[in-house]
Scaffold this motif. Sequence first.
Motif, PDB file in Angstrom:
ATOM      1  N   ASP A   1      -2.340  -8.538  -5.809  1.00 30.66           N
ATOM      2  CA  ASP A   1      -2.195  -8.799  -4.537  1.00 30.66           C
ATOM      3  C   ASP A   1      -1.728  -9.965  -4.152  1.00 30.66           C
TER       4      ASP A   1
ATOM      5  N   ALA B   1       6.222  -6.071  -6.676  1.00 27.82           N
ATOM      6  CA  ALA B   1       5.702  -4.961  -6.043  1.00 27.82           C
ATOM      7  C   ALA B   1       4.316  -5.092  -6.855  1.00 27.82           C
ATOM      8  N   ILE B   2       3.265  -4.636  -6.032  1.00 25.09           N
ATOM      9  CA  ILE B   2       1.871  -4.333  -6.654  1.00 25.09           C
ATOM     10  C   ILE B   2       2.056  -3.538  -7.857  1.00 25.09           C
TER      11      ILE B   2
ATOM     12  N   SER C   1       8.654  -1.020  -1.625  1.00 24.18           N
ATOM     13  CA  SER C   1       7.154  -1.399  -2.073  1.00 24.18           C
ATOM     14  C   SER C   1       7.030  -2.678  -2.298  1.00 24.18           C
TER      15      SER C   1
ATOM     16  N   VAL D   1       6.564  -6.730  -1.999  1.00 21.03           N
ATOM     17  CA  VAL D   1       5.803  -7.576  -1.106  1.00 21.03           C
ATOM     18  C   VAL D   1       6.022  -8.984  -0.995  1.00 21.03           C
TER      19      VAL D   1
ATOM     20  N   SER E   1       2.491  -5.227   2.953  1.00 28.68           N
ATOM     21  CA  SER E   1       2.232  -4.330   1.691  1.00 28.68           C
ATOM     22  C   SER E   1       1.944  -2.879   2.319  1.00 28.68           C
TER      23      SER E   1
END
Length: 668
Positions: free
Chosen positions: A89, A139-140, A189, A191, A230
């Motif tokens: 996160d 990215a996550i 994607s 974040v 996100s």
Amino acid sequence: MKPENLKKLLHQNRHKLSKNHVKEDQLNISYVKINDLKTANKASTFNIERNKVIDEQLNKYMHPNSIHIRLKPYFDSGTWIKWIGVLGDVTLPNKTNLNGSLLIDKISCYSDKVEILDYHAWLNIENIKYIEHHNQQLAIGDYIQGISQVKQYGQGKYGLAATYIKKAGMFIGTNRAETLVSTYDRQDSWVVELSNNNLTKKNYSENFINKDLAEFASTGAHVDAKFQPSRYEKFQQRLQNLQQGESDDVLPLIDKNKQKYTATVVRSRAVKIPNIAHKMPQLEVKDVKVVDSGRLVFARYSLPYVGDIKKLGELRTDDQISFYSEAAPNGSNSFNMVTNFELLTKHDFIPLPSNPNAFLGYIMWRHPEEGESTYIANYQNWALAKQIHTEEIDHEIDSIRPTSNLTELELANNLSIDQKLVANARRQGLIKPVTSNGLTRRYDSNAWNLLRQVIGAQDSTTIEHLKQIYPIYTTDDIVKKTGVDRSEVDTRIRQEEFFPLNGLHCSINIYGPKVFDLFKTRKTVQDLLPNKTGVVTKREIPVNKSLHEVIEKAEAEAENKEKQKAEVTEPKKPAIKFSKRAEPKPQITEPQPKVEESTPAATSSIIIISTFADEKYDYVAADANKAIAEIMAAAEKTMVNKMLQVKDHATGQPAIISVKAIMKMELQ
């Protein structure tokens, strides 16, 4: 709903959720096969694999609030930790966190094997001092590799501080994860995008490359960050939607399963421990690590200096050793039994004494600040008998040898012993004063050296060596040389108030020549007396009687003696008497004395006693604390040796041990 409120609600509802969960205490590194990239779209392949990581690797349970105990050793030692984890996160900048943060799931250390440090850890972007790929999108689900300083915060918690991000992305490989690819296209994607600036580049080139990590960490420069909304749920929402519930798993500092560890030797110590009369030998080590993963477990740790370590011989500072152990069952963040020691550093083997007092003397000889002269003399005697460190020890003895005659008090103070021991040695004829003026007696350096060696004779090797030089005798020597019964020797010595020259705590007692002379004189007198079995009784024949008459009289006397003997041995028949029958009297039964079995009372406690010889015994006491206090008090008395009736801890066989042989006591 605000994230902080959602997190609070999630914690409140933890007890309502299911606790049937799969343990997630391992980070599994997934990868894209290189052959798959040859035919498929690279961006799609990497992003598909990253989504698998999100589904399979991100935490699915709410774990207990953690202090991140596995980060503590890195803080204690000041060691920077090399870690890998999954981006779970991102927190956007806010009033309390002006630069935002990254949530690292399943943060782990790695070497040949990956081992998890904790289920998650937060990394503030202001602590990221440099990133290897200058414009790095994240990215996550991306794997992140970093090197971080560990800080302490809050109520004894530990977290990531100054950090160097090495790489972030997805792994590729043939049969296993080999290379982390940072530059793949994350499409929409990503974040957060991290980038270096002039300050971070300067900090890296001037400090990190030159390995000045302290300066690298203290500089205020940090990477720049650009955020993008996100496409994925926040970690609180994701856990709430999964409805998996809570996990009670807390990662311990030491694994409960036996593992192999390595450590670096610092030094040996003689440590005073509560409830133990004698000092205990310990080996201080540093940088204790799990072999497979390289995880640091202790910055510093004190191992009990057991017999298996002694078998390695003398250890030097910075020697590398290995051993096996597991977590202690009491949850004290300490090792249980430590076994299978091995010396990894190659050098000459120098043996160590197995006798506990001689070994304590070795430690004190190496570290005089912890020393006691009797123990040091014990080791020096042993070493000289074994031809070890002879030149060094001889030089040390010459350097402390008195240059003038000493009184009994001065001699006792010089050797750090009680003055009564000096008087005892004089009474036994071991030492003789060179001058005596009334009550003042003075002794030369030869008496000092003799007494120093004898009080330090604590093992059979040293005693046998000294017996060839000085007129000293063990109890066995006195019994063997004089033929006097052992119990009689012990009783007479006790009556004369002669104490062993090497102390009561030693299993082999030494006495001076005057003690031996007590029993030697008695043997000489006995040797002068005639042997009773060798005395022949002669009978003369009266002149007024013939030989025939004498023989007949002797035969008659012998015959009378035989008849008298037969009459005595033949039982007489009892006479029969008739009397009026009487009424039987009632028999009064007297109460028989009750025999109590010597079984421990229900309220008794069992004290487990460990000796210097690594033996364990059970001692039953009604009041454990009182018994321990009495044993400690008895062990501290120099002139008294108290014995305890105990049972072998393993076999239950009865035994008798000296309180002065006790190394450790603990309640069962």
